[in-house]
Design a protein around this motif. Structure first.
Motif, PDB file in Angstrom:
ATOM      1  N   LEU A 231      -7.336  -2.460   1.687  1.00  0.00           N
ATOM      2  CA  LEU A 231      -7.252  -1.134   1.056  1.00  0.00           C
ATOM      3  C   LEU A 231      -7.048  -1.256  -0.448  1.00  0.00           C
ATOM      4  O   LEU A 231      -6.508  -2.158  -0.951  1.00  0.00           O
ATOM      5  CB  LEU A 231      -6.093  -0.317   1.658  1.00  0.00           C
ATOM      6  CG  LEU A 231      -6.256   0.094   3.112  1.00  0.00           C
ATOM      7  CD1 LEU A 231      -5.045   0.878   3.565  1.00  0.00           C
ATOM      8  CD2 LEU A 231      -7.509   0.929   3.312  1.00  0.00           C
TER       9      LEU A 231
ATOM     10  N   VAL B 249       0.868  -1.171   0.000  1.00  0.00           N
ATOM     11  CA  VAL B 249       0.000   0.000   0.000  1.00  0.00           C
ATOM     12  C   VAL B 249       0.909   1.226   0.000  1.00  0.00           C
ATOM     13  O   VAL B 249       1.830   1.314   0.816  1.00  0.00           O
ATOM     14  CB  VAL B 249      -0.920   0.016   1.251  1.00  0.00           C
ATOM     15  CG1 VAL B 249      -1.806   1.246   1.240  1.00  0.00           C
ATOM     16  CG2 VAL B 249      -1.744  -1.247   1.327  1.00  0.00           C
ATOM     17  N   PRO B 250       0.686   2.155  -0.900  1.00  0.00           N
ATOM     18  CA  PRO B 250       1.527   3.358  -0.933  1.00  0.00           C
ATOM     19  C   PRO B 250       1.485   4.109   0.404  1.00  0.00           C
ATOM     20  O   PRO B 250       0.429   4.224   1.030  1.00  0.00           O
ATOM     21  CB  PRO B 250       0.911   4.203  -2.049  1.00  0.00           C
ATOM     22  CG  PRO B 250       0.155   3.236  -2.894  1.00  0.00           C
ATOM     23  CD  PRO B 250      -0.316   2.158  -1.962  1.00  0.00           C
ATOM     24  N   GLU B 251       2.633   4.611   0.810  1.00  0.00           N
ATOM     25  CA  GLU B 251       2.727   5.348   2.074  1.00  0.00           C
ATOM     26  C   GLU B 251       1.800   6.558   2.073  1.00  0.00           C
ATOM     27  O   GLU B 251       1.209   6.882   3.108  1.00  0.00           O
ATOM     28  CB  GLU B 251       4.171   5.778   2.321  1.00  0.00           C
ATOM     29  CG  GLU B 251       5.091   4.615   2.634  1.00  0.00           C
ATOM     30  CD  GLU B 251       6.539   5.029   2.818  1.00  0.00           C
ATOM     31  OE1 GLU B 251       6.804   6.203   3.166  1.00  0.00           O
ATOM     32  OE2 GLU B 251       7.408   4.175   2.604  1.00  0.00           O
ATOM     33  N   THR B 252       1.644   7.205   0.934  1.00  0.00           N
ATOM     34  CA  THR B 252       0.761   8.382   0.875  1.00  0.00           C
ATOM     35  C   THR B 252      -0.688   7.993   1.179  1.00  0.00           C
ATOM     36  O   THR B 252      -1.406   8.752   1.828  1.00  0.00           O
ATOM     37  CB  THR B 252       0.838   9.071  -0.499  1.00  0.00           C
ATOM     38  OG1 THR B 252       0.589   8.099  -1.525  1.00  0.00           O
ATOM     39  CG2 THR B 252       2.194   9.709  -0.726  1.00  0.00           C
ATOM     40  N   THR B 253      -1.091   6.810   0.729  1.00  0.00           N
ATOM     41  CA  THR B 253      -2.439   6.322   1.029  1.00  0.00           C
ATOM     42  C   THR B 253      -2.598   6.107   2.528  1.00  0.00           C
ATOM     43  O   THR B 253      -3.611   6.506   3.126  1.00  0.00           O
ATOM     44  CB  THR B 253      -2.722   5.005   0.276  1.00  0.00           C
ATOM     45  OG1 THR B 253      -2.592   5.244  -1.128  1.00  0.00           O
ATOM     46  CG2 THR B 253      -4.101   4.467   0.593  1.00  0.00           C
ATOM     47  N   LEU B 254      -1.611   5.493   3.144  1.00  0.00           N
ATOM     48  CA  LEU B 254      -1.661   5.244   4.588  1.00  0.00           C
ATOM     49  C   LEU B 254      -1.708   6.546   5.374  1.00  0.00           C
ATOM     50  O   LEU B 254      -2.434   6.657   6.360  1.00  0.00           O
ATOM     51  CB  LEU B 254      -0.454   4.408   5.019  1.00  0.00           C
ATOM     52  CG  LEU B 254      -0.384   3.005   4.426  1.00  0.00           C
ATOM     53  CD1 LEU B 254       0.941   2.336   4.782  1.00  0.00           C
ATOM     54  CD2 LEU B 254      -1.546   2.170   4.903  1.00  0.00           C
TER      55      LEU B 254
ATOM     56  N   THR C 160      -2.909   9.415   4.363  1.00  0.00           N
ATOM     57  CA  THR C 160      -4.204  10.059   4.152  1.00  0.00           C
ATOM     58  C   THR C 160      -5.325   9.336   4.889  1.00  0.00           C
ATOM     59  O   THR C 160      -6.125   9.964   5.588  1.00  0.00           O
ATOM     60  CB  THR C 160      -4.527  10.110   2.645  1.00  0.00           C
ATOM     61  OG1 THR C 160      -3.488  10.815   1.975  1.00  0.00           O
ATOM     62  CG2 THR C 160      -5.859  10.781   2.386  1.00  0.00           C
ATOM     63  N   VAL C 161      -5.391   8.027   4.733  1.00  0.00           N
ATOM     64  CA  VAL C 161      -6.504   7.255   5.284  1.00  0.00           C
ATOM     65  C   VAL C 161      -6.467   7.202   6.806  1.00  0.00           C
ATOM     66  O   VAL C 161      -7.501   7.323   7.464  1.00  0.00           O
ATOM     67  CB  VAL C 161      -6.513   5.825   4.691  1.00  0.00           C
ATOM     68  CG1 VAL C 161      -7.525   4.930   5.381  1.00  0.00           C
ATOM     69  CG2 VAL C 161      -6.781   5.875   3.192  1.00  0.00           C
TER      70      VAL C 161
END
Length: 106
Positions: free
Chosen positions: A106, A38-43, A45-46
């Motif tokens: 995710l 999972v991309p770090e940016t997604t983590l 943000t979510v």
């Protein structure tokens, strides 16, 4: 339905084998290993994770051990454990396996 993009899975069907010594049947099975990327940016943000927390969560999701992560990032084990506690709190999880399951959705 979640996409399987970015995930690697390795598995095989269970099979029955006979023991040569006793002749009894044993079940031999294969463990499925799933790597979650999972991309770090997604983590971030979510779950509102810090950059360091997202880095840790992403690496745990991809199958790395805490000791390995600490060594690679040149952090103490205590620092990584503290970050992990914060990740657990922000993701409402309590175990690494729960976190991995959450990330897989995710």
């Amino acid at each position: 339905m979640p996409s399987n993009a970015g995930r690697g899975a390795f598995s095989g069907p269970p099979s029955a084998v006979r023991s040569r010594r006793s002749g009894s049947r044993r079940i031999k099975c294969t463990v499925t290993v799933i790597q979650i990327r999972v991309p770090e940016t997604t983590l971030r943000t979510v779950f509102d994770l810090t950059e360091a927390e997202a880095r840790l969560a992403a690496r745990l999701g991809s199958g790395q051990a805490l000791d390995e992560i600490a060594h690679e990032l040149r952090l103490s084990k205590e620092t990584v454990r503290a970050q992990l506690k914060s990740v657990f709190a922000k993701t409402n999880t309590h175990r690494q396996s729960e976190l991995a399951a959450l990330l897989s959705r995710l």
